[in-house]
Structures are given as structure tokens and as C-alpha cells.
Design an enzyme around this catalytic site. Sequence first.
Site, PDB file in Angstrom:
ATOM      1  N   ASP A 155     -28.091  -7.290 -11.118  1.00 19.93           N
ATOM      2  CA  ASP A 155     -27.765  -6.544  -9.909  1.00 19.93           C
ATOM      3  C   ASP A 155     -27.292  -5.139 -10.296  1.00 19.93           C
ATOM      4  OD1 ASP A 155     -27.432  -6.130  -7.224  1.00 19.93           O
ATOM      5  OD2 ASP A 155     -26.193  -7.910  -6.898  1.00 19.93           O
ATOM      6  N   ASP A 216     -30.477  -7.061   1.409  1.00 19.69           N
ATOM      7  CA  ASP A 216     -30.275  -8.511   1.319  1.00 19.69           C
ATOM      8  C   ASP A 216     -30.717  -9.236   2.583  1.00 19.69           C
ATOM      9  OD1 ASP A 216     -29.050  -7.826  -1.010  1.00 19.69           O
ATOM     10  OD2 ASP A 216     -27.032  -8.465  -0.415  1.00 19.69           O
TER      11      ASP A 216
HETATM   12  C1  GLA Z   1     -26.009  -7.998  -3.893  1.00 20.09           C
HETATM   13  C2  GLA Z   1     -27.375  -8.640  -4.067  1.00 20.09           C
HETATM   14  C3  GLA Z   1     -27.390 -10.039  -3.465  1.00 20.09           C
HETATM   15  C4  GLA Z   1     -26.308 -10.881  -4.122  1.00 20.09           C
HETATM   16  C5  GLA Z   1     -24.950 -10.188  -3.984  1.00 20.09           C
HETATM   17  C6  GLA Z   1     -23.888 -10.903  -4.794  1.00 20.09           C
HETATM   18  O1  GLA Z   1     -25.716  -7.758  -2.556  1.00 20.09           O
HETATM   19  O2  GLA Z   1     -28.384  -7.862  -3.489  1.00 20.09           O
HETATM   20  O3  GLA Z   1     -28.647 -10.642  -3.630  1.00 20.09           O
HETATM   21  O4  GLA Z   1     -26.638 -11.075  -5.469  1.00 20.09           O
HETATM   22  O5  GLA Z   1     -25.009  -8.846  -4.428  1.00 20.09           O
HETATM   23  O6  GLA Z   1     -22.648 -10.294  -4.685  1.00 20.09           O
END
Ligand code: GLA
Length: 430
Positions: A155, A216
Site C-alpha cells: 500500500d 477502495d
Molecule cells: C488502503 C487500501 C485498502 C486497505 C486499507 C487498509 O485504503 O486501499 O485496500 O488495504 O488501506 O488500511
Amino acid sequence: MRVTVTVHINIQCGALDNGLMLTPPMGWLAWERYRCDIDCENDPKNCISEKLFMDMADRLSEDGWKELGYVYVNIDDCWSSMQRDKDGRLQADPKRFPGGIKKLANYLHERDLKLGIYGDMGTHTCGGYPGTTLDKIELDAQTFADWEVDMFKFDGCYSNSTEQEKGYPLMSKALNATGRPIGYSCSWPAYQGGLPPKVNYTQLGEICNLWRNYGDIEDSWDSVIAIVDWFFENQEVLIPAAGPGRWNDPDMLIIGDFGLSLEQSRSQMALWAIMAAPLFMSNDLRTLSSSARAILQNKMIISINQDPLGIQGQRIVKEKSGIQIFWRPLSKNTSALLFFSRRSDMPYRYKTSLSKLNYTTGSYKVTDVYTYETTVLKDSSEFVVSVNPSGVVMWYVSAPAKLNSRLYFRGGHVQDFANEDNNNDIPYLL
Ligand code: GLA
């Protein structure tokens, strides 16, 4: 209104050279459904703990999932201790993962499953846990390899674009240098707006196996629609980026959760198959309804998603009426056609023909992937599909039936059975 889109398909092999993920990876990923639930005292069934991942592994191996290709069990954020250990290594929270990650990996491997884990290029993960700064990249890659992890999602919270530019390729090298094949999922493009010139998809294909391009997913139809719209508005950029070993990732499947109706669940599965998207379910496999299971285990849709050519599909028609049509070329001269309704009134009867959808002259075998009904259609025949509100009709279309001249002229007469269909059988996975 018909929209004609020209897409140049990049057949050259520019994928990360680890031989992994030649078709989109499939499995289960904790984040959307379980987030950062670490309250094991009050919510022992759903908290991020080794129990949750073992439960999901049991379900994948006992309920017919892994035979279909769903083999990854992926940990997301909030798995680690707030502190690295005395040697500077990441460590799992000992309360929630008493056996450690290595033991969990063994548990999965014993069941022919694979383990994925999560880290973050930056000072902290998005959930506030220890991140991987540039100086920690090699150490963390080695730690994951020592634990026998099979996939790693990197990430990008709490880092700037200069650090990301260094960190994502460096992690790719570091993972390769461990000698363990580890599928590499990069969130980098999602932090750069997902589009060129900021995002260099050629480079991503060389260093990552898959990447998140966009925001997300949440447990709602609005969220699915926002993702789908973004991916198809930008298809001319995204389609050439994808191929065996390198996939665009529109994020998890939320089928079996709370936000989608039955029609919408069918739509998400069909659209993800058209997009050649990784299929990571984020749901509770212990309590999944039979209707959600039937959608997620649909063999014809999975085989479309997993087609070995790995060409991402495209939107070919966007009607004012709210009907959109998508097409994905598949191996063995077959294809998938998807009719999608964005209407909210009633089933819409849409009239067209295969030749209007750019199919060449011939007769085609068409199978509805949800009802299994099969018909033979000439390119010029007009037909009507009835598409439910926020639903889809998805067809697997096989090549023009070949005329077998030996059969055709047998006995000096034209025979009914001259269309030799055997080459055009639906590619079941099993
Ligand atoms: C980001 C990512 C998600 C998830 C969260 C975890 O938002 O895009 O897919 O992994 O972090 O905190």
C-alpha cells in the site's frame, strides 16, 4: 447511440518476470468485510486473527472453492504489532496471531492454498501500523519470504511520490532476490490518480503482477458503479496495460455481503470477468448464502475471467437508454458479451444483432452464463435481450460453427448436422 472504441492491444510480454499470475489471481481478502476489527474479546469470530484466516482456509478447501481457482487467503492491514522486534523485523500481534505468520502459512500450504500479506510503502500503514520505509524494504521482503508468504500487497499511505517512485521498484527487486515466488500487488497507481502521465503502465507491468488503479470498494452498489465507470471511461489506457502476469485491479468482490441485491451481485461478477480482474472475495465464507455462492462459483464466468489470452474487455456500446454493452475476446476464437442495464424502472428489452456488435459473418453458438440456455444466432439475426434493472445478461459466444464439408456433402445431400459444434464447446474449468 453507438460508440466505437479503438483499442490497441499490446501483446508483447512486459510482465514482471516471476512467472506468477498468468491468469488473474483468485482468493479471499480480509479488508472490505473485516477492516481493522481487532476486538477479539468482544468479536472473536470476526476480528483480524489467525482464527479468521484459518476459518476461511477451511471453507476454501472444503466447500469447493480451491478447485475453481480461489486459492489465496490474504491478510490486509492491522495484522502486526505496533512495534518491530528487537532486530527491526515486522512481527504479527502475538495476541491475535499466537502461532505467528509462518504457522499460518503452513496451515494454508497443507491445504494447497496460498497466503498473502500486506505492508505499506511509508512510515505507517493506512491503519496506523508500522510501515516499510525505503531502508526497511529488503529486510521486510526477506521476512515475508522467511515466513513463506506467497503474495504481498504494498500500500502507499504516508509516503510521497518520490519515495513511492523508489520504493515500488525496489520492493519488486527485493522480493525477487529472496528467490521465493511472491505475487506482487502494487497500490502505487491508486496514489497517483491512476492515469498517465503520472502513472507509467509499462513500468508497472514490469515490476508488479497486479495493481490497484482506483479508490477502495465499499459495500454498496454506488461504490461498484463508481469503479466500473472509472475503469471503462479509461479503458483505452487500461486495456493495453493488462495481460498475463500483469493485471489492473478494480478491488474486491463484495458478493455475499450486505450492499448488493441479487441482480447487482450477478453484475459485479460478470463485469469483473469482462475486466480480467483479480477475483478476491471479501465476505464471510462461513455463512454465505447459496445464491451468493452460486454466483461466485459460476464455472463459465470464472473461465471467462481466467481466459489464458488475458485480454481485458471493453465497453462497445453506451446507449442513452442506460443499456451498456461490453465485449471481451477470448481464446479459441470465442468471446464474452455482456448487456448491462443502468435503468431503475423495469426489465428493458434491447434489440440488436451480432453484426451490429461488430461480429463477422457467420452463425454463432451463444450460451447465457447464468441460465445455461444455448441458442444459435446468425450474425444478421435480430434478437431481443431482456435486462433487469442494475442487472446483466452475459453470453459466452463461440466461434462461427465450422462447416465440415465431409459431413455437409455426405450422401450427396446437404445434411442438417453439417455444423460441427464440438470445437465450440463451453470451456468448463473442471
Ligand atoms: C488502503 C487500501 C485498502 C486497505 C486499507 C487498509 O485504503 O486501499 O485496500 O488495504 O488501506 O488500511
